[in-house]
Write an enzyme that holds these catalytic residues in place. Structure first.
Site, PDB file in Angstrom:
ATOM      1  N   SER A 239       0.830  -1.214   0.000  1.00 35.50           N
ATOM      2  CA  SER A 239       0.000   0.000   0.000  1.00 35.50           C
ATOM      3  C   SER A 239       0.864   1.263   0.000  1.00 35.50           C
ATOM      4  O   SER A 239       0.613   2.192  -0.773  1.00 35.50           O
ATOM      5  CB  SER A 239      -0.971   0.000   1.183  1.00 35.50           C
ATOM      6  OG  SER A 239      -0.308  -0.247   2.388  1.00 35.50           O
ATOM      7  N   HIS A 269      -2.130  -8.856   1.782  1.00 32.95           N
ATOM      8  CA  HIS A 269      -1.804  -7.610   2.499  1.00 32.95           C
ATOM      9  C   HIS A 269      -2.972  -7.281   3.435  1.00 32.95           C
ATOM     10  O   HIS A 269      -3.345  -8.094   4.270  1.00 32.95           O
ATOM     11  CB  HIS A 269      -1.514  -6.529   1.449  1.00 32.95           C
ATOM     12  CG  HIS A 269      -0.926  -5.251   1.964  1.00 32.95           C
ATOM     13  ND1 HIS A 269      -0.320  -5.121   3.184  1.00 32.95           N
ATOM     14  CD2 HIS A 269      -0.849  -4.007   1.388  1.00 32.95           C
ATOM     15  CE1 HIS A 269       0.098  -3.876   3.344  1.00 32.95           C
ATOM     16  NE2 HIS A 269      -0.220  -3.170   2.269  1.00 32.95           N
ATOM     17  N   HIS A 316       5.247 -12.718   7.556  1.00 29.32           N
ATOM     18  CA  HIS A 316       5.519 -11.334   7.148  1.00 29.32           C
ATOM     19  C   HIS A 316       6.751 -11.303   6.263  1.00 29.32           C
ATOM     20  O   HIS A 316       7.657 -12.120   6.417  1.00 29.32           O
ATOM     21  CB  HIS A 316       5.744 -10.438   8.375  1.00 29.32           C
ATOM     22  CG  HIS A 316       5.534  -8.997   8.059  1.00 29.32           C
ATOM     23  ND1 HIS A 316       6.533  -8.196   7.585  1.00 29.32           N
ATOM     24  CD2 HIS A 316       4.421  -8.223   8.116  1.00 29.32           C
ATOM     25  CE1 HIS A 316       6.050  -6.991   7.371  1.00 29.32           C
ATOM     26  NE2 HIS A 316       4.773  -6.968   7.684  1.00 29.32           N
ATOM     27  N   ARG A 325       2.288  -4.728  16.663  1.00 27.32           N
ATOM     28  CA  ARG A 325       0.922  -4.211  16.459  1.00 27.32           C
ATOM     29  C   ARG A 325      -0.089  -5.284  16.875  1.00 27.32           C
ATOM     30  O   ARG A 325      -1.162  -4.986  17.381  1.00 27.32           O
ATOM     31  CB  ARG A 325       0.711  -3.830  14.976  1.00 27.32           C
ATOM     32  CG  ARG A 325       1.660  -2.746  14.501  1.00 27.32           C
ATOM     33  CD  ARG A 325       1.582  -2.551  12.997  1.00 27.32           C
ATOM     34  NE  ARG A 325       1.917  -3.766  12.265  1.00 27.32           N
ATOM     35  CZ  ARG A 325       1.800  -3.913  10.949  1.00 27.32           C
ATOM     36  NH1 ARG A 325       1.361  -2.916  10.212  1.00 27.32           N
ATOM     37  NH2 ARG A 325       2.135  -5.052  10.363  1.00 27.32           N
ATOM     38  N   ASP A 371      -2.820  -8.414  11.338  1.00 29.24           N
ATOM     39  CA  ASP A 371      -4.169  -8.768  10.904  1.00 29.24           C
ATOM     40  C   ASP A 371      -4.788  -9.919  11.688  1.00 29.24           C
ATOM     41  O   ASP A 371      -5.993 -10.143  11.608  1.00 29.24           O
ATOM     42  CB  ASP A 371      -4.152  -9.113   9.405  1.00 29.24           C
ATOM     43  CG  ASP A 371      -3.768  -7.910   8.574  1.00 29.24           C
ATOM     44  OD1 ASP A 371      -4.296  -6.822   8.848  1.00 29.24           O
ATOM     45  OD2 ASP A 371      -2.921  -8.042   7.675  1.00 29.24           O
TER      46      ASP A 371
END
Ligand code: CMX
Length: 435
Positions: A239, A269, A316, A325, A371
């Protein structure tokens, strides 16, 4: 205004550093490219520059040098809340400085004054079939707004190159004010019978988003945390890179933001956060709505892998440890929703998936990424339409992507144009001769 002045001073001080590197050290090697990198998505090739965030494979992201816990602790808090102002994070990413309470108040007021997605954008979205994916609507809505660009007007009036960052900042501030409105509009159009809720001019960006979604507190805290955590992950992810690439042609940030949303919409993604919930629901359906036992769950993980699919939310391209995160959101769950059944499910995956991926021996990083956890929190607070989740990621990601483009313009970065080679050329480099 404080932000514009602070940023102008930073840019003025930074420019000689870039100019010197280019003039005096332009031929010094930063990185080399081997065959697997040329064929394999440029993994690890150091050919992008950003000072806004840095991703260490073992430590995770730092925003302007601050870890996630440091960022959350140091940014000024919304009164009566534990989470910081998203607006303060925007200030930090742009200037590199932790803003004062006054800086944040001024920027928050400025952003509030810019809300107001034009009606024709809503009409455009209403004309789309209602089963259109929310990410398609989000990207189309941003693109429909492109005629609002201040940058294009200034460019057409002959703006000098070194001043390009100023109208780019104007466009970005307008987008940061309007993307939460656009996202909430899409949610209420698609899932709540086209009942949009007007923006509240008294609320901060996160609080206003929760208000427009019509989800009660502490969803305002979720929104603040979510937008900050997803804001930036250095420049090479799809992105951010898509946004930067499009911006490098001096397309305005509406074009860039739409492009970055299109990249984020891929299942490898940003869409992985919806895929986690979709996959878990599939598992639960097979179990007649029950949570599976650990043994059963291991079987499902192997089934997914053996059928050639990836386990969403794990792995990843850069990270080699659990994504901080993910950890920050897990801490939030432990505090606010420790008994939530979906959280327990995801927590079970945290324990069983990494050893299985290690045993399979393909993924370089078996640990969970951002995610894996984010959908659980949304689900818990009533946002169960999981195909909407990536829109939330996109609102957050716009903060980092547009901050980068403002700096790209300030430092005069050129149009991006890497060089291709052919397969025959690679074979020649490898010394392969035809029989
Ligand atoms: N499940 C199964 N297999 C996986 C895997 C996973 N979660 N993660 C990686 N692999 C596989 C890859 O598909 C690849 O297989 P092939 O050799 O057959 O092509 C192999 O392991 C090596 O891949 P890698 O070098 O470890 O990972 P990449 O840098 O190529 O890809 C990523 C990274 C994120 C796309 C990958 O880990 C993945 O597909 N994860 C699941 C999707 C996901 O959660 N994406 C979100 C990432 C965070 C974000 O951007 O939002």
């Amino acid at each position: 205004m404080a932000l514009q002045e602070a940023l102008a001073a930073k840019i003025e001080a930074w420019r000689p550093r870039t100019t010197r590197l280019l003039k005096e050290f332009g031929d010094v090697k930063v990185s080399e490219v081997n065959m697997s990198q040329a064929i394999g998505g440029a993994r690890g090739v150091r050919c992008l520059v950003t000072d806004i965030s840095y991703l260490d494979p073992n430590e995770g992201i730092r925003f302007r040098g601050y870890t996630i816990p440091e960022t959350l602790a140091r940014l000024p808090k919304v009164p009566g809340k534990e989470m910081p102002y998203v607006e303060g994070h925007i200030y930090l990413l742009l200037t590199g400085d932790i803003p004062t309470e006054e800086d944040v108040a001024e920027l928050a007021a400025d952003i509030r004054s810019r809300t107001g997605v034009p009606g024709y954008v809503f009409d455009t979205l209403r004309a789309m079939p209602i089963d259109t994916h929310p990410m398609t609507m989000f990207s189309a809505g941003i693109l429909a707004m492109q005629r609002e660009s201040e940058y294009v007007k200034a460019y057409n009036e002959g703006l000098g190159k070194m001043d390009h960052w100023q109208p780019t900042l104007e466009d970005s501030l307008n987008l940061w004010a309007r993307l939460p409105e656009l996202g909430a509009f899409i949610y209420r159009l698609k899932y709540k019978g086209d009942t949009p809720i007007a923006s509240d001019p008294n609320l901060d960006l996160g609080g206003n988003f929760a208000h427009m979604m019509d989800i009660a507190d502490p969803y305002d805290e979720v929104a603040r945390l979510y937008f900050i955590l997803h804001s930036d992950h250095e420049s090479g992810n799809v992105s951010a890179h898509a946004g930067h690439l499009v911006g490098s042609a001096l397309s305005d940030v509406y074009y860039s933001a739409s492009a970055m949303i299109n990249g984020l919409a891929g299942p490898l993604h940003g869409l992985a956060n919806q895929e986690v919930l979709r996959w878990m629901q599939g598992v639960m359906e097979q179990m007649g709505g029950q949570l599976p036992s650990e043994e059963k769950m291991k079987e499902f993980v192997w089934e997914t892998l053996n059928s050639g699919q990836v386990i969403p939310g794990f792995g990843h391209a850069v990270l080699r440890k659990t994504d901080p995160r993910y950890s920050e959101q897990r801490n939030f769950c432990l505090k606010y929703l420790p008994d939530d059944p979906i959280f327990k499910f995801v927590d079970m995956l945290y324990h069983i998936v990494p050893p299985i991926l290690e045993e399979q021996g393909k993924a370089k990083n078996p640990w969970p990424n951002v995610d894996a956890q984010s959908g659980v929190i949304q689900w818990h607070y009533g946002l169960q339409e999981y195909d909407f989740y990536t829109v939330l990621f996109g609102i957050g990601r716009s903060i980092g992507v547009l901050s980068n483009i403002i700096w790209d313009r300030a430092l005069g970065y050129p149009i991006e144009r890497p060089k291709s080679v052919t397969t025959a050329m690679l074979e020649e480099v490898a010394g392969i001769t035809s029989e």
